[in-house]
Design an enzyme around this catalytic site. Structure first.
Site, PDB file in Angstrom:
ATOM      1  N   SER A  42     -12.261  -3.205  17.517  1.00 40.85           N
ATOM      2  CA  SER A  42     -11.901  -4.574  17.902  1.00 40.85           C
ATOM      3  C   SER A  42     -12.444  -5.595  16.914  1.00 40.85           C
ATOM      4  CB  SER A  42     -12.449  -4.899  19.297  1.00 40.85           C
ATOM      5  OG  SER A  42     -11.904  -4.037  20.254  1.00 40.85           O
ATOM      6  N   ASP A  87     -21.721   2.466  23.867  1.00 36.65           N
ATOM      7  CA  ASP A  87     -22.493   3.338  22.986  1.00 36.65           C
ATOM      8  C   ASP A  87     -23.870   2.769  22.645  1.00 36.65           C
ATOM      9  OD1 ASP A  87     -20.219   4.895  22.970  1.00 36.65           O
ATOM     10  OD2 ASP A  87     -19.566   4.236  21.007  1.00 36.65           O
TER      11      ASP A  87
END
Length: 170
Positions: A42, A87
């Site tokens: 993104s 993450d």
């Protein structure tokens, strides 16, 4: 949001034609400010879009996709990027957006299966998300007292299966 509205990993945005359509949509709606919350894909896409913005406007103007007035009003695109990745693998942050929620959900699942594992005297293997980053697995293992954890940053030794089976038999 991207997963819910269907824009996650949009293949069209990876092409200049797709970014040209996106630019036209923003210009036509008078949008000159974007807040992009996401991971590497993104934020890389947002940076590419930012770098191409002037060229995209020029191309749209030349093809008649937008008017000169619209091009002038949209001459500058402001983009704010925020790391939103479960993450938790972005340098310089304590915790990325989404990590805490992911850990909370994982611990709910661990709590639910722990009772079942104990009552049936079974071993359960739980896989968590994290792609190339073992943060969620490591923190989950610490929080729930797991006997074993695999993380990408520290691959298991060659005889891990035998060692694990010995531990389970103890």
């Amino acid at each position: 949001g991207g997963t819910v509205i269907g824009s996650a990993r949009c293949p069209d945005f990876r092409t200049r034609e797709g970014r040209l359509r996106a630019a036209r949509n923003l210009v036509k709606r008078g949008i000159t400010n974007l807040c992009v919350i996401g991971g590497d894909g993104s934020l890389t896409g947002a940076d590419t879009f930012r770098a191409e913005w002037g060229g995209l406007l020029a191309e749209l103007l030349k093809s008649g996709g937008i008017t000169a007035e619209e091009a002038q009003r949209s001459s500058h695109l402001n983009i704010v990027g925020m790391v939103g990745s479960i993450d938790n693998d972005f340098c310089g942050t304590d915790m990325t957006i989404g990590t805490d929620s992911a850990l909370h959900r994982i611990m709910e699942i661990v709590d639910a299966i722990t009772t079942t594992a104990q009552s049936h005297q079974r071993t359960f293997v739980l896989e968590v998300m994290g792609r190339h980053c073992g943060y969620l697995a490591l923190i989950t293992a610490l929080a729930c007292g797991a006997d074993w954890v695999f993380i990408p940053e520290s691959p298991p030794e060659d005889d891990w299966e035998e060692h694990l089976c010995r531990r389970l038999a103890e």
